[in-house]
Design a protein around this motif. Structure first.
Motif, short mmCIF file in Angstrom:
data_model
loop_
_atom_site.label_atom_id
_atom_site.label_comp_id
_atom_site.label_asym_id
_atom_site.label_seq_id
_atom_site.Cartn_x
_atom_site.Cartn_y
_atom_site.Cartn_z
N LEU A 349 0.76 -1.04 -0.25
CA LEU A 349 0.02 -0.13 0.13
C LEU A 349 0.94 1.35 0.14
O LEU A 349 0.75 2.10 -0.87
N LEU A 350 1.73 1.14 0.91
CA LEU A 350 2.71 2.48 0.94
C LEU A 350 3.42 2.78 -0.35
O LEU A 350 3.69 3.79 -0.71
N ASP A 351 3.78 1.52 -0.92
CA ASP A 351 4.44 1.90 -2.30
C ASP A 351 3.70 2.16 -3.36
O ASP A 351 4.23 2.82 -4.28
N GLN A 352 2.43 2.09 -3.46
CA GLN A 352 1.60 2.18 -4.50
C GLN A 352 0.69 3.51 -4.25
O GLN A 352 0.16 3.90 -5.27
N LEU A 353 0.63 4.10 -2.96
CA LEU A 353 -0.10 5.26 -2.93
C LEU A 353 0.44 6.48 -3.47
O LEU A 353 1.73 6.95 -3.62
N GLU A 354 -0.66 7.42 -4.18
CA GLU A 354 -0.19 8.57 -4.74
C GLU A 354 -0.62 9.69 -3.73
O GLU A 354 -1.28 9.56 -2.76
N SER A 355 -0.10 10.87 -4.14
CA SER A 355 0.01 12.00 -3.23
C SER A 355 -1.57 12.30 -3.03
O SER A 355 -2.43 12.41 -3.91
N GLY A 356 -1.90 12.38 -1.75
CA GLY A 356 -3.31 12.97 -1.12
C GLY A 356 -4.06 11.84 -0.89
O GLY A 356 -5.13 11.74 -0.65
N GLU A 357 -3.68 10.46 -1.31
CA GLU A 357 -4.40 9.54 -1.18
C GLU A 357 -4.36 8.85 0.32
O GLU A 357 -3.07 8.99 0.89
N ARG A 358 -5.60 8.12 0.77
CA ARG A 358 -5.40 7.36 2.10
C ARG A 358 -5.63 6.08 1.52
O ARG A 358 -6.42 5.67 0.55
N GLY A 359 -5.36 4.90 2.49
CA GLY A 359 -5.61 3.52 2.11
C GLY A 359 -6.15 2.49 3.35
O GLY A 359 -5.92 3.14 4.44
N ALA A 360 -6.40 1.42 2.98
CA ALA A 360 -6.52 0.39 4.23
C ALA A 360 -5.81 -0.68 3.54
O ALA A 360 -5.60 -0.85 2.26
N PHE A 361 -5.43 -1.60 4.47
CA PHE A 361 -4.98 -2.69 4.21
C PHE A 361 -5.76 -3.79 5.02
O PHE A 361 -5.92 -3.55 6.25
N LEU A 362 -5.66 -5.01 4.31
CA LEU A 362 -6.38 -6.30 5.19
C LEU A 362 -5.67 -7.10 6.24
O LEU A 362 -4.59 -7.39 5.72
N CYS A 363 -6.07 -7.20 7.26
CA CYS A 363 -5.37 -7.92 8.11
C CYS A 363 -6.12 -9.33 8.28
O CYS A 363 -7.15 -9.45 8.77
N THR A 364 -5.55 -10.29 7.61
CA THR A 364 -6.44 -11.60 7.69
C THR A 364 -6.45 -12.67 8.53
O THR A 364 -6.99 -13.40 8.45
N ALA A 365 -5.63 -12.45 9.48
CA ALA A 365 -5.15 -13.44 10.62
C ALA A 365 -4.93 -12.93 11.92
O ALA A 365 -4.26 -11.72 11.71
N HIS A 366 -5.26 -13.34 13.00
CA HIS A 366 -4.57 -12.88 14.14
C HIS A 366 -3.06 -12.92 14.30
O HIS A 366 -2.50 -14.09 13.92
N PRO A 367 -2.62 -12.11 14.79
CA PRO A 367 -1.15 -12.05 14.86
C PRO A 367 -0.59 -13.39 15.67
O PRO A 367 0.43 -14.03 15.51
#
Length: 414
Positions: A349-367
């Motif tokens: 996500l951090l690598d692909q975000l462009e200026s001004g964008e916000r994002g979400a990332f999926l957490c698929t399992a308990h740590p």
């Protein structure tokens, strides 16, 4: 609504038949004949379970009544998927179900479907897991009358907590540790569906993400995310690409998601394909994010169909092991305890975000399902939540088999 075979579009079936059958002719994947467009504003004011009913209704109409669907939703989804702030971005936590992984959504809804679609004949659920599907399917169908479950998993290639969650149940749950990788497990499942005698005698079905009922359930939490925080860039950790398929379906139905990032680990068939146009799977390699150790993702034809029909492009990124470790540490510095799969999604996500964008990332399992790996990265010991702690104390009931069709066939017909 009818569902058609992507390999043979002339093969059309009802929702019920698609769920019972799993795969179409020539191992083709079923896909809805249309994706209904829903009103986001209307959905946003509905209570969660009513919203889920409204999203699922167009797909199951003609198979389940409104009252039956309401009951199915209530029984399948007693847990939520909270969206948690992490700096300027968000973590979508999908691990609050009984087996602490996102697969609980799909497996539990599929179990509700099959419970009501049964014709009185025995059903054998045959599924392959790279880590979390096995537990979700096993728990969803445990002790369900008339259902036999066989779960294949790559021996020594999933974490011990993952393994213990589904290899300790017994009863109608049989677990087979395959001497191979996940792609070989998945190939065995596909071969089983090409054997007419096995299919007929066993009443064979699959609970992998190739089953359309699982994908429809996963659409729900993408709507939850989009209605809570519209217009985010959403990064999905990808293995078999079922989760991304569901997200793209939600967006096509009107969920206000800006775009998606397909995040993979070193098993980077899709990022290389999107960059160079050549589909060239390599041998699967073992990584910290083991549930994503898939080189031949079964759901890619559905993703390709969605991208083509909607005219979308897809951003993708492959995250190295070193960057995965660094991302787990970076999340910890922001006060968030993550594990390798969400770390892959966070980094991409951090690598692909462009200026001004916000994002979400999926957490698929308990740590805690990856306590050993996370503990080593962060230099700390993780406490195991109740379900994991109890499972770790039970005997493992698995049998080991070779990655050989005749060995599996004998097990199925035994």
């Amino acid at each position: 609504m009818d569902f058609y075979n992507l390999k043979h579009p002339e093969e059309k079936v009802s929702f019920g038949q698609a769920v019972r059958q799993g795969l179409g002719r020539d191992q083709g994947l079923f896909f809805p004949e249309r994706l209904p467009h829903l009103d986001a504003r209307m959905l946003s004011v509905l209570p969660r379970h009513q919203r889920y009913q409204a999203i699922l209704k167009p797909f199951v109409e003609g198979t389940f009544s409104d009252g039956t669907l309401a009951q199915m939703v209530a029984e399948a989804f007693p847990f939520e998927a909270p969206l948690v702030p992490v700096g300027p971005h968000f973590a979508l936590e999908l691990f609050h179900g009984p087996t602490l992984a996102f697969k609980d959504f799909g497996a539990r809804f599929m179990a509700q479907c099959l419970k009501r679609l049964g014709s009185g004949q025995p059903i054998t659920i045959l599924t392959a897991t790279s880590g979390d599907t096995g537990a979700a399917v096993a728990h969803a169908f445990h002790n369900q009358p008339g259902v036999r479950v066989l779960v294949l998993y790559p021996k020594g290639k999933i974490s011990r907590p993952q393994e213990q969650l589904f290899c300790t149940l017994g009863g109608n749950i049989e677990t087979l540790a395959v001497e191979g990788d996940f792609d070989q497990c998945q190939a065995l499942v596909k071969t089983a569906f090409d054997d007419e005698e096995v299919k007929g005698r066993c009443g064979l079905n699959s609970a992998n993400s190739i089953n359309i009922s699982r994908l429809l359930a996963q659409i729900l939490y993408f709507w939850d995310l989009a209605l809570s925080q519209p217009d985010l860039v959403v990064s999905v950790p990808c293995g078999n690409f079922g989760d991304l398929t569901a997200g793209l379906m939600a967006k096509a139905m009107g969920a206000p998601i800006k775009r998606f990032v397909a995040a993979t680990n070193s098993n980077d068939t899709v990022p290389r394909f999107l960059a160079g146009g050549q589909w060239q799977p390599r041998d699967t390699v073992a990584t910290l994010s083991n549930a994503m150790d898939v080189s031949r993702p079964n759901n890619w034809p559905r993703v390709a169909k969605l991208l083509d029909s909607q005219g979308w492009t897809l951003a993708a990124g492959a995250v190295s092991e070193a960057d995965t470790r660094a991302a787990v540490q970076a999340l910890q510095l922001q006060g968030y305890l993550g594990e390798p799969h969400c770390a892959v999604a966070f980094k991409a996500l951090l690598d692909q975000l462009e200026s001004g964008e916000r994002g979400a990332f999926l957490c698929t399992a308990h740590p805690a399902k990856f306590a050993e790996a996370v503990g080593a990265i962060l230099g700390m010991e993780l406490a195991l939540p109740g379900p994991l702690a109890r499972a770790m104390e039970k005997p493992n009931l698995s049998r080991t088999i070779a990655a050989d069709w005749q060995a599996l066939r004998a097990q199925l017909l035994s």
